[in-house]
Design an enzyme around this catalytic site. Structure first.
Site, mmCIF file in Angstrom:
data_model
loop_
_atom_site.group_PDB
_atom_site.id
_atom_site.type_symbol
_atom_site.label_atom_id
_atom_site.label_comp_id
_atom_site.label_asym_id
_atom_site.label_seq_id
_atom_site.Cartn_x
_atom_site.Cartn_y
_atom_site.Cartn_z
ATOM 1 N N ASP A 146 -11.795 -22.559 -24.205
ATOM 2 C CA ASP A 146 -10.871 -22.400 -23.066
ATOM 3 C C ASP A 146 -9.523 -23.044 -23.394
ATOM 4 O O ASP A 146 -8.457 -22.469 -23.103
ATOM 5 C CB ASP A 146 -11.481 -22.972 -21.777
ATOM 6 C CG ASP A 146 -12.184 -24.310 -21.977
ATOM 7 O OD1 ASP A 146 -12.438 -24.697 -23.140
ATOM 8 O OD2 ASP A 146 -12.475 -24.988 -20.969
ATOM 9 N N ASP A 199 -13.615 -12.303 -30.769
ATOM 10 C CA ASP A 199 -13.236 -10.986 -30.255
ATOM 11 C C ASP A 199 -12.082 -11.134 -29.266
ATOM 12 O O ASP A 199 -11.057 -10.441 -29.334
ATOM 13 C CB ASP A 199 -14.478 -10.371 -29.568
ATOM 14 C CG ASP A 199 -14.296 -8.908 -29.233
ATOM 15 O OD1 ASP A 199 -13.239 -8.343 -29.574
ATOM 16 O OD2 ASP A 199 -15.209 -8.327 -28.622
ATOM 17 N N ASP A 250 -7.688 -10.633 -30.157
ATOM 18 C CA ASP A 250 -6.878 -9.644 -29.451
ATOM 19 C C ASP A 250 -5.697 -10.304 -28.750
ATOM 20 O O ASP A 250 -4.579 -9.772 -28.752
ATOM 21 C CB ASP A 250 -7.725 -8.877 -28.426
ATOM 22 C CG ASP A 250 -8.314 -7.613 -29.027
ATOM 23 O OD1 ASP A 250 -8.303 -7.492 -30.271
ATOM 24 O OD2 ASP A 250 -8.776 -6.743 -28.266
ATOM 25 N N LYS A 299 -17.716 -24.139 -27.812
ATOM 26 C CA LYS A 299 -17.840 -24.601 -26.423
ATOM 27 C C LYS A 299 -18.957 -25.646 -26.413
ATOM 28 O O LYS A 299 -19.955 -25.542 -25.689
ATOM 29 C CB LYS A 299 -18.142 -23.389 -25.529
ATOM 30 C CG LYS A 299 -18.078 -23.636 -24.049
ATOM 31 C CD LYS A 299 -16.679 -23.874 -23.522
ATOM 32 C CE LYS A 299 -16.750 -24.186 -22.031
ATOM 33 N NZ LYS A 299 -15.468 -24.734 -21.524
#
Ligand code: NAD
Length: 361
Positions: A223, A247, A251, A191
Site C-alpha cells: 500500500d 500486476d 500498470d 504485505k
C-alpha cells in the site's frame, strides 16, 4: 561465439515495428561484432493463418534452442471468432509456460523531453528510470485451492495466495541480478504486516541478500509502494514483488510515463534467457499505415542485449541513440505534443533516425 535469437514479428503493427528493430540489430551486430544469428518465425495470428495454430512445434523448438526471443505483438479482431485454444494469446501463454518464464521485467522510463505526456508533474517524472520485477507463474493467480461453494445458503468464492521458498528465492535472485546491472538498489514489496505468505517472502529475500552484499536492499508494504510510486517515483531503482502486487504496480508505473509506444518488457527464466517484447499490443487501428512507433521494440532489443546476451556496450549505444533522437525532436505521432521543434515521422523514418544516431555515437 555465435548467439541465436528468434524473432517473432506477430500481427498488426508487429511486422512493421519488428522491421525497424531488426535493422537496428543488423547495425549493432556489425558495429559491436556480436555474432548474433537471427531465425524468424510466424507467431500468433500470422501462424494461425498459415499453419492453423498460433505457435507451431517448429517455432517452439527454435525458441527453446535460442539464447533469446524478440517478439513484436500479437492479436487482432479477425481472430476473435477462432476457437479459444487457437487464438493468438494462447500461443504467447504457451510459450511463456513452456520456457518457464517466471520473472517479468517492466521498466518505467521517461525521457525528460516527453515528461509532459505524464499525468504527474513533469519534475516528478522527467528522467524516471525504474524497473519492476513481477513474479509471473505463482501466487494467487495459480494457487490452490480456488473455486466457489455455497455455504449456509450463501455463495462463497476463494483463491489462495501461496509461494514456496524456491519460487521466492528464484525471483529474488533475479531481482538482485537486475539491480546489480543497474544502480544496485532493490526494494522488495510485500504485505508482511498482514500476510503469512509475505512473511516468508521477506524472510527468503533477506536470506538471498547475503549473496549480494553489494546491493542495497529495502522492504516496503504494497500500500505504501502504491503511494510512493505516485508521490516520488524516482526514489526507486528496482522493485521485486509477487504476481498480484506486480500486476497492479507495473500498470500504475507504466502509466506514469504516459506513452505506451515507448515501453519495452521482458520475461526471463532462471538462467536469464528471455522473451522480449513491447508492452503495447498489435494496434489494429493503425496497422499497415506506417505510423506505429517502433521505439518500444527497439528498446526491447536493447534490454535483450543487456540482460540476456550481456552486451552492455551495444545496449548502451541503442539507448543513447534513442535518447538522441528524442532530444532532437523526432517523434512518431503517438508521442508528438505539437511543439514547434518537433518533426513527426512514420515508422521507417524513426528506424532511420535511430540508425543515423547510432552512426554518430
Ligand atoms: P494496443 O496496445 O494494441 O493499442 C492501444 C492504443 O495504443 C491504440 O490506440 C494503438 O493505436 C496505440 N498504440 C499501441 N502501440 C502503439 C505504437 N507502437 N505506436 C503508436 N501507437 C500505438 O491495445 P489494444 O487495442 O487493447 O489491443 C489490440 C490487440 O493487441 C488485441 O488483439 C490485444 O489482445 C492485443 N494485445 C497483444 C499484446 C501482446 O502482443 N503482448 C499485448 C496487449 C494487447
Amino acid at each position: 561465439m555465435t548467439k541465436k535469437i528468434v524473432v517473432l514479428p506477430g500481427d498488426g503493427i508487429g511486422p512493421e515495428i519488428m522491421n525497424e528493430a531488426s535493422r537496428v540489430l543488423d547495425v549493432v551486430n556489425q558495429s559491436h561484432k556480436l555474432g548474433i544469428e537471427v531465425d524468424t518465425h510466424a507467431f500468433g495470428g500470422a501462424s494461425y493463418d498459415i499453419d492453423g495454430k498460433p505457435l507451431t512445434e517448429t517455432a517452439l523448438a527454435a525458441c527453446r534452442e535460442a539464447d533469446a526471443i524478440l517478439m513484436g505483438s500479437i492479436g487482432g479482431p479477425q481472430y476473435d471468432t477462432a476457437p479459444r485454444e487457437l487464438r493468438p494469446e494462447r500461443g504467447l501463454l504457451r510459450l511463456r509456460s513452456e520456457l518457464d518464464l517466471f520473472s517479468n521485467l517492466r521498466p518505467a522510463m521517461l525521457f525528460p523531453e516527453l515528461a509532459s505526456a505524464s499525468s504527474l508533474k513533469s519534475e516528478l517524472v522527467a528522467g524516471l528510470d525504474l524497473m519492476i520485477l513481477r513474479e509471473l507463474t505463482g501466487g494467487i493467480y495459480f494457487g490452490q485451492p480456488r473455486g466457489e461453494e455455497t455455504v449456509d445458503g450463501k455463495r462463497m468464492s476463494f483463491n489462495t495466495m501461496v509461494y514456496n521458498e524456491d519460487e521466492i528465492e528464484r525471483i529474488a535472485r533475479s531481482g538482485f541480478e537486475i539491480a546489480r546491472s543497474r544502480n544496485k538498489r532493490l526494494c522488495s514489496v510485500d504485505k508482511a504486516n498482514v500476510l503469512e505468505v509475505s512473511e516468508l517472502w521477506r524472510a527468503v529475500v533477506i536470506e538471498v541478500s547475503k549473496d549480494y552484499p553489494d546491493i542495497e536492499l529495502s522492504h516496503m508494504y504494497v500500500d505504501n509502494a502504491a503511494m510512493q510510486l505516485v508521490r516520488e517515483p524516482k526514489q526507486f531503482d528496482v522493485i521485486v514483488t509477487s504476481n498480484l502486487f506486480g500486476d497492479i504496480l507495473s500498470d500504475a508505473a507504466a502509466m506514469l510515463t504516459g506513452s505506451i509506444g515507448m515501453l519495452p518488457s521482458a520475461s526471463l527464466d532462471k538462467n536469464g534467457k528471455g522473451l522480449y517484447e513491447p508492452v503495447h499490443g498489435s494496434a489494429p487501428d493503425i496497422a499497415g499505415q506506417g505510423v506505429a512507433n517502433p521505439l518500444a521494440t527497439i528498446l526491447s532489443l536493447s534490454m535483450m542485449l543487456r540482460y540476456t546476451l550481456k552486451e552492455a556496450a551495444a545496449a548502451d549505444a541503442i539507448d543513447k541513440a534513442v535518447s538522441a533522437v528524442i532530444s532532437g525532436g523526432t517523434r512518431c505521432r503517438d508521442i508528438a505534443s505539437g511543439q514547434a521543434n518537433e518533426t513527426v515521422v512514420g515508422t521507417v523514418e524513426m528506424g532511420d533516425a535511430v540508425i543515423a544516431a547510432l552512426g554518430n555515437a
